[in-house]
Design a protein around this motif. Structure first.
Motif, PDB file in Angstrom:
ATOM      1  N   THR A  65      84.625 -30.387  46.337  1.00 28.48           N
ATOM      2  CA  THR A  65      84.586 -31.449  47.204  1.00 28.48           C
ATOM      3  C   THR A  65      84.850 -32.833  46.690  1.00 28.48           C
ATOM      4  N   ILE A  66      85.309 -33.589  47.191  1.00 23.05           N
ATOM      5  CA  ILE A  66      85.000 -35.081  46.525  1.00 23.05           C
ATOM      6  C   ILE A  66      84.027 -35.518  45.931  1.00 23.05           C
ATOM      7  N   GLU A  67      83.105 -35.133  46.829  1.00 26.62           N
ATOM      8  CA  GLU A  67      81.524 -35.966  46.592  1.00 26.62           C
ATOM      9  C   GLU A  67      81.072 -35.179  45.536  1.00 26.62           C
ATOM     10  N   ASP A  68      81.161 -33.731  45.512  1.00 29.20           N
ATOM     11  CA  ASP A  68      80.726 -33.013  44.248  1.00 29.20           C
ATOM     12  C   ASP A  68      81.585 -33.259  42.990  1.00 29.20           C
TER      13      ASP A  68
ATOM     14  N   SER B 158      91.366 -30.638  60.337  1.00 28.84           N
ATOM     15  CA  SER B 158      90.271 -31.260  59.526  1.00 28.84           C
ATOM     16  C   SER B 158      90.363 -30.507  57.954  1.00 28.84           C
ATOM     17  N   ALA B 159      90.607 -31.124  57.074  1.00 29.20           N
ATOM     18  CA  ALA B 159      90.788 -30.537  56.065  1.00 29.20           C
ATOM     19  C   ALA B 159      89.203 -30.206  55.441  1.00 29.20           C
ATOM     20  N   LYS B 160      88.224 -31.107  55.826  1.00 30.49           N
ATOM     21  CA  LYS B 160      87.073 -30.843  55.452  1.00 30.49           C
ATOM     22  C   LYS B 160      86.390 -29.652  56.151  1.00 30.49           C
ATOM     23  N   LYS B 161      86.406 -29.399  57.367  1.00 28.92           N
ATOM     24  CA  LYS B 161      86.027 -28.393  57.975  1.00 28.92           C
ATOM     25  C   LYS B 161      86.853 -27.090  57.951  1.00 28.92           C
TER      26      LYS B 161
ATOM     27  N   THR C 164      93.627 -34.723  48.922  1.00 27.00           N
ATOM     28  CA  THR C 164      92.932 -33.840  47.805  1.00 27.00           C
ATOM     29  C   THR C 164      92.123 -32.732  48.558  1.00 27.00           C
ATOM     30  N   THR C 165      91.332 -33.134  49.335  1.00 28.39           N
ATOM     31  CA  THR C 165      90.463 -32.444  50.454  1.00 28.39           C
ATOM     32  C   THR C 165      91.340 -31.193  50.894  1.00 28.39           C
ATOM     33  N   LEU C 166      92.384 -31.724  51.446  1.00 31.90           N
ATOM     34  CA  LEU C 166      93.519 -30.759  52.140  1.00 31.90           C
ATOM     35  C   LEU C 166      94.032 -29.724  51.084  1.00 31.90           C
TER      36      LEU C 166
ATOM     37  N   THR D 288      99.130 -36.400  45.499  1.00 34.34           N
ATOM     38  CA  THR D 288      99.159 -37.737  44.971  1.00 34.34           C
ATOM     39  C   THR D 288      98.327 -38.724  45.119  1.00 34.34           C
ATOM     40  N   PRO D 289      98.115 -39.691  44.737  1.00 31.35           N
ATOM     41  CA  PRO D 289      97.026 -40.781  44.791  1.00 31.35           C
ATOM     42  C   PRO D 289      97.441 -41.493  45.957  1.00 31.35           C
ATOM     43  N   GLY D 290      96.614 -42.032  46.874  1.00 26.59           N
ATOM     44  CA  GLY D 290      96.897 -42.824  47.831  1.00 26.59           C
ATOM     45  C   GLY D 290      97.145 -44.391  47.570  1.00 26.59           C
ATOM     46  N   LEU D 291      96.116 -44.865  46.596  1.00 26.22           N
ATOM     47  CA  LEU D 291      96.362 -46.261  46.370  1.00 26.22           C
ATOM     48  C   LEU D 291      97.587 -46.739  45.831  1.00 26.22           C
ATOM     49  N   ASP D 292      98.126 -47.871  46.234  1.00 21.57           N
ATOM     50  CA  ASP D 292      99.476 -48.128  45.873  1.00 21.57           C
ATOM     51  C   ASP D 292      99.629 -48.769  44.161  1.00 21.57           C
TER      52      ASP D 292
ATOM     53  N   ILE E 182      98.143 -35.135  61.080  1.00 20.81           N
ATOM     54  CA  ILE E 182      96.945 -36.107  61.554  1.00 20.81           C
ATOM     55  C   ILE E 182      95.446 -35.467  60.874  1.00 20.81           C
ATOM     56  N   ASN E 183      94.829 -35.949  59.929  1.00 18.85           N
ATOM     57  CA  ASN E 183      93.485 -35.263  59.563  1.00 18.85           C
ATOM     58  C   ASN E 183      92.385 -35.868  59.727  1.00 18.85           C
ATOM     59  N   GLN E 184      90.930 -35.423  59.643  1.00 23.32           N
ATOM     60  CA  GLN E 184      89.709 -35.725  59.781  1.00 23.32           C
ATOM     61  C   GLN E 184      89.689 -35.870  61.496  1.00 23.32           C
TER      62      GLN E 184
ATOM     63  N   ASN F 166      88.469 -41.533  43.682  1.00 22.50           N
ATOM     64  CA  ASN F 166      90.003 -41.495  44.048  1.00 22.50           C
ATOM     65  C   ASN F 166      90.903 -40.724  43.213  1.00 22.50           C
ATOM     66  N   SER F 167      91.865 -40.386  43.792  1.00 19.44           N
ATOM     67  CA  SER F 167      93.067 -39.510  42.963  1.00 19.44           C
ATOM     68  C   SER F 167      93.813 -40.716  42.377  1.00 19.44           C
ATOM     69  N   VAL F 168      93.957 -40.600  40.985  1.00 16.52           N
ATOM     70  CA  VAL F 168      94.683 -41.528  40.035  1.00 16.52           C
ATOM     71  C   VAL F 168      95.984 -40.910  39.621  1.00 16.52           C
TER      72      VAL F 168
HETATM   73  N1  LIG Z   1      85.338 -35.881  58.137  1.00 10.00           N
HETATM   74  C1  LIG Z   1      86.129 -35.541  57.472  1.00 10.00           C
HETATM   75  N2  LIG Z   1      86.246 -36.060  56.093  1.00 10.00           N
HETATM   76  C2  LIG Z   1      87.296 -35.818  55.130  1.00 10.00           C
HETATM   77  C3  LIG Z   1      88.313 -35.055  55.634  1.00 10.00           C
HETATM   78  N3  LIG Z   1      89.075 -35.084  54.543  1.00 10.00           N
HETATM   79  C4  LIG Z   1      88.726 -35.460  53.601  1.00 10.00           C
HETATM   80  N4  LIG Z   1      87.438 -36.065  53.975  1.00 10.00           N
HETATM   81  C5  LIG Z   1      86.763 -37.010  53.253  1.00 10.00           C
HETATM   82  O1  LIG Z   1      87.330 -38.246  52.970  1.00 10.00           O
HETATM   83  C6  LIG Z   1      87.181 -38.674  51.794  1.00 10.00           C
HETATM   84  C7  LIG Z   1      88.614 -38.976  50.983  1.00 10.00           C
HETATM   85  O2  LIG Z   1      89.322 -37.479  50.732  1.00 10.00           O
HETATM   86  P1  LIG Z   1      90.237 -37.476  49.627  1.00 10.00           P
HETATM   87  O3  LIG Z   1      90.470 -35.765  49.802  1.00 10.00           O
HETATM   88  O4  LIG Z   1      89.791 -37.616  48.257  1.00 10.00           O
HETATM   89  O5  LIG Z   1      91.178 -38.152  50.168  1.00 10.00           O
HETATM   90  P2  LIG Z   1      92.692 -38.638  49.489  1.00 10.00           P
HETATM   91  O6  LIG Z   1      93.834 -38.969  50.430  1.00 10.00           O
HETATM   92  O7  LIG Z   1      93.117 -37.588  48.377  1.00 10.00           O
HETATM   93  O8  LIG Z   1      92.128 -39.836  48.613  1.00 10.00           O
HETATM   94  P3  LIG Z   1      93.057 -40.387  47.328  1.00 10.00           P
HETATM   95  O9  LIG Z   1      93.932 -39.372  46.830  1.00 10.00           O
HETATM   96  O10 LIG Z   1      91.911 -41.355  46.780  1.00 10.00           O
HETATM   97  O11 LIG Z   1      93.915 -41.246  48.159  1.00 10.00           O
HETATM   98  C8  LIG Z   1      86.425 -37.685  51.124  1.00 10.00           C
HETATM   99  O12 LIG Z   1      84.827 -38.132  51.401  1.00 10.00           O
HETATM  100  C9  LIG Z   1      86.416 -36.382  51.887  1.00 10.00           C
HETATM  101  O13 LIG Z   1      85.059 -35.664  51.933  1.00 10.00           O
HETATM  102  C10 LIG Z   1      88.280 -34.343  57.132  1.00 10.00           C
HETATM  103  O14 LIG Z   1      88.986 -33.642  57.364  1.00 10.00           O
HETATM  104  N5  LIG Z   1      87.235 -34.783  57.663  1.00 10.00           N
END
Ligand SMILES: Nc1nc2c(ncn2[C@@H]2O[C@H](COP(=O)(O)OP(=O)(O)OP(=O)(O)O)[C@@H](O)[C@H]2O)c(=O)[nH]1
Ligand SMILES: [Mg+2]
Length: 728
Positions: free
Chosen positions: A61-64, A278-281, A43-45, A101-105, A153-155, A80-82
């Motif tokens: 952001t997910i957190e916000d 890094s989707a986040k950065k 979702t962040t990506l 898509t959601p990651g939880l099976d 390969i993220n994060q 989480n994504s549902v």
């Molecule tokens: N450090 C870091 N954290 C990340 C990155 N991408 C996502 N996150 C964090 O990882 C957590 C999950 O991110 P989501 O984007 O919700 O991941 P998701 O794959 O969509 O999760 P589901 O849909 O629930 O499976 C959140 O707290 C994000 O902020 C990244 O590139 N780096």
């Protein structure tokens, strides 16, 4: 390439930017599904891709709790994504439709339909944790549909990020075709650069990500970069004879030649390119989108869908419209949204399309390109595009809509069977009808959630993929549909029978003023099975055999001689027996497989009537039943569990601890299969533990097989419980 530029009227998000919405032709549309284990960053990506393309002025952001994709309250509450969410982005003259898509099976159904309609699956891995559980199950669908796949390969900015170990795990899990297109520099908290092995350049990113600077590969990296580049060239060349010849001639391939080879490899499932992010950065998403534009196949380059007869249909941009509905969503204040992919021709507002499944013509009143809850109106959508429309009353998931001259039914998406069940009731009886309507609505949008009305046990059963799946459904019923509901353990449809014969008699006599009642019967009951209908020691004057609606038989013999019971009362005796058989003496369950012979009795010239003989029949049957070694039977299911080999031992001991009998073992496409026979009562309990043991990596299938005796101690427990309940 671009036709028409209607203005996008996004329905008001402070984040989305208003820019003209273009209609793209089939060569400039790329459909991707973001898939992968939970919380890998899909979702962040998606958010970052929209931002990078200039469609957002700031990233949520997910957190916000403010991403475009995770817009449902339940997603905010859980983090989480549902739901699978459709989004789009535009990158250098291409439109990329994204399904996040959601990651939880528990929500695998959302993943399956997204994978089915995408042209490239983007499997996101978490560089901290490597290949996680959940990825395997998703991969089985990606592989089944043979979808070109990119690994991300993220994060890589995470302090424990490990690119190489994640890559190694991906290779061991998904095969040697996993091929790096890039590798990271300074992975960890200082992650700021990527070496691109296709373009042989380094992208260096500013501190807050975004647009990188292209710089030459530093000297200390040239050896590794060259080696990986050469491996990539070889992999690209392997997929095309001409490229192979060129490669032998020149010893290298240029970027365009490599793109051709990589594309072919992706389409043949021979290359799975790996990208660094890094989707986040906001590091690396632009390069990924560029690759999707330039290399990932468009829908028109992929084999077209098949029809219900498994024949490939013709995907012709200038042919009649064919739309495949892959998802429906009911938004409480909006109604039903229908998501479709245009497989052929084009769809325009105002068109009338026929749905051969319901034989109804639907008018397309509006067309949208979706970004989460934001609907961007558009006039038309061309072959390969993904869009949505509102108010299609008679069209659901898996239906096909055809323009004039077409009558296609596209092969439906096969959703997995449920893995877990519960009984559900509305806490407030007045909500009963609303609950059943709402549940069928929810089933329409989520075919993996199944609703069954169990007439016998008078319970509504909700069947789903896991505890969370059911819990989310409960949350929705309570928060969105404002209904209080309760989950209970499903009641098991036991059966009762007897193991030996017994005789009994009963005299029903009532003489309290007015007309009296009198009836007396003598009966023998015997177990019957496999063609053995019992051995009455009297002459049978009349034999009636009833195939019981709940399974098994009743054989009813009239052995009365000398007119001791008038023949008009015999049906009343049988009725009394049948009544008791619908509410067995042991636990109130149905009774089966019994022969009843009425061989003696008495009548009263005035007081005998139907009701008297019915009561006498019922009571004599009950009495005889208790003396005939009554036996409780339980439903046994054939269970098949497909799982990775490493889990065999744990699954086997779980099954054995649940009164299961293992009937076979097999291997199927790299997976192990255990076959077992398990009582339904245990299956309900074990489906939760099996899921947790296998961490969702197993496919479980169960079908009813037969009724078998329950063990004596369980029979005692169940009959005691019934007696106490009854007495209370
Ligand atoms: N450090 C870091 N954290 C990340 C990155 N991408 C996502 N996150 C964090 O990882 C957590 C999950 O991110 P989501 O984007 O919700 O991941 P998701 O794959 O969509 O999760 P589901 O849909 O629930 O499976 C959140 O707290 C994000 O902020 C990244 O590139 N780096
Ligand atoms: Mg998500």
């Amino acid at each position: 390439m671009i036709s028409g530029t209607p203005i996008r009227k996004s329905n008001c998000s402070n984040l989305l930017i208003y820019i003209p919405m273009k209609a793209y032709d089939e060569k400039h549309i790329k459909n991707i599904a973001l898939v992968g284990g939970a919380k890998t960053g899909k979702t962040t990506l998606a958010e970052t891709m929209l931002f990078e393309a200039g469609l957002l002025n700031r990233r949520g952001t997910i957190e916000d709790k403010n991403t475009i994709s995770d817009y449902h309250d339940i997603e905010h509450e859980r983090g989480n994504s549902v739901y699978a969410t459709s989004l789009h982005t535009e990158w250098r003259d291409y439109k990329i439709n994204i399904i996040d898509t959601p990651g939880l099976d528990d929500f695998i159904g959302e993943v399956i339909s997204a994978v089915r309609v995408c042209d490239t699956a983007v499997m996101v891995l978490n560089a901290q944790h490597g290949v996680e559980v959940g990825s395997e199950l998703i991969w089985s669908y990606v592989d089944e549909y043979k979808k070109p796949t990119i690994f991300v390969i993220n994060q890589l900015d995470h302090e424990y990020a490990n690119f190489q170990s994640t890559l190694d795990q991906a290779r061991s899990q998904f095969g040697k075709h996993v091929t790096p297109m890039q590798y990271p520099i300074n992975q960890g908290t200082g992650f700021n650069a990527i070496i691109d092995l296709l373009k042989m350049t380094m992208y260096r990113f500013p501190a807050n990500g975004g647009k990188p600077e292209k710089v030459p590969i530093p000297a200390e990296e040239t050896e590794r970069a060259n080696q990986l580049h050469n491996e990539l060239v070889e992999r690209a060349a392997e997929n095309d004879e001409k490229l192979m010849e060129l490669y032998f001639e020149k010893g290298n391939l240029d970027v365009d030649e490599m793109r051709i080879g990589i594309k072919k490899g992706m389409m043949n499932h021979d290359i799975f390119p790996v990208f660094c992010l890094s989707a986040k950065k906001d590091i690396g998403s632009g390069r990924l989108m560029g690759f999707i534009d330039n290399v990932a196949p468009s829908s028109i380059e992929m084999p077209c869908e098949k029809n219900i007869n498994d024949e490939e249909i013709l995907c012709n941009p200038s042919g009649p419209a064919v739309l495949f509905v892959f998802k429906t969503l009911i938004e409480p204040h909006l109604g039903k949204l229908t998501f479709f992919k245009v497989l052929s021709g084009e769809v325009a507002v105002g068109m009338e399309l026929n749905n051969p499944a319901t034989n109804v013509t639907e008018r397309i009143g509006q067309l949208f390109i979706m970004d989460g809850k934001n609907r961007n109106p558009i006039d038309r959508l061309k072959t390969g595009d993904i869009g949505s429309t509102l108010k299609l009353k008679n069209t659901g998931t898996n239906h096909t809509l055809n323009g004039k001259g077409s009558d296609i039914k596209v092969k439906p998406i096969e959703f997995p069977l449920p893995r877990i069940r519960t009984s559900i009731i509305a806490k407030n009886k007045s909500d009963d009808e609303k609950l059943s309507e709402t549940l069928s609505e929810i089933h329409m949008e989520d075919p993996t959630l199944i609703i069954e009305y169990d007439r016998e046990m008078k319970q509504v059963l909700l069947l789903g993929q896991g505890e969370l799946h059911l819990a989310v459904t409960k949350w929705r019923l309570e928060h969105v549909y404002k209904m209080e509901v309760e989950f209970n353990k499903p009641r098991i449809p036991y059966r009762e029978t007897i193991l030996k014969s017994a005789n009994a008699s009963y005299k029903h006599k009532k003489q309290s003023g007015g007309a009296g009642q009198f009836g007396e019967v003598y009966i023998k009951i015997e177990p019957i099975h496999n063609g053995n209908d019992g051995k009455p020691e009297w002459t049978v004057r009349d034999k009636e055999e009833v195939k019981l609606p709940w399974g098994g038989r009743l054989v009813f013999n009239n052995c009365i001689t000398g007119g001791v019971i008038d023949s008009r009362f015999i049906p009343s005796i049988m009725k009394g027996v049948m009544d008791k058989m619908t509410e067995g003496p042991l636990t109130g369950s149905y009774v089966r497989d019994i022969a009843v012979s009425v061989y003696d009795g008495k009548m009263h010239p005035v007081d005998s009537n139907d009701i008297s003989f019915k009561i006498a029949g019922m009571m004599a049957f009950k009495e005889a039943f208790h003396q005939a070694q009554p036996q409780l039977l339980e439903p046994i299911y054939d269970v098949e569990i497909e799982m990775p080999e490493a889990l065999m031992g744990d699954v086997m001991s779980e099954l054995q601890s649940r009164r299961s009998v293992i009937t076979g073992m097999d291997s199927r496409g790299g997976y192990q299969v255990i076959k077992a026979r398990t009582p339904l009562a245990e299956l309900d309990k074990s489906s939760v533990s099996l899921r947790s043991i296998t961490q969702g990596r197993a496919k479980i299938k169960s079908t009813f097989s037969e009724y078998l005796p329950v063990p004596p101690e369980l029979q005692k427990k169940l009959t005691d419980e019934y007696r106490q309940e009854h007495e209370a």
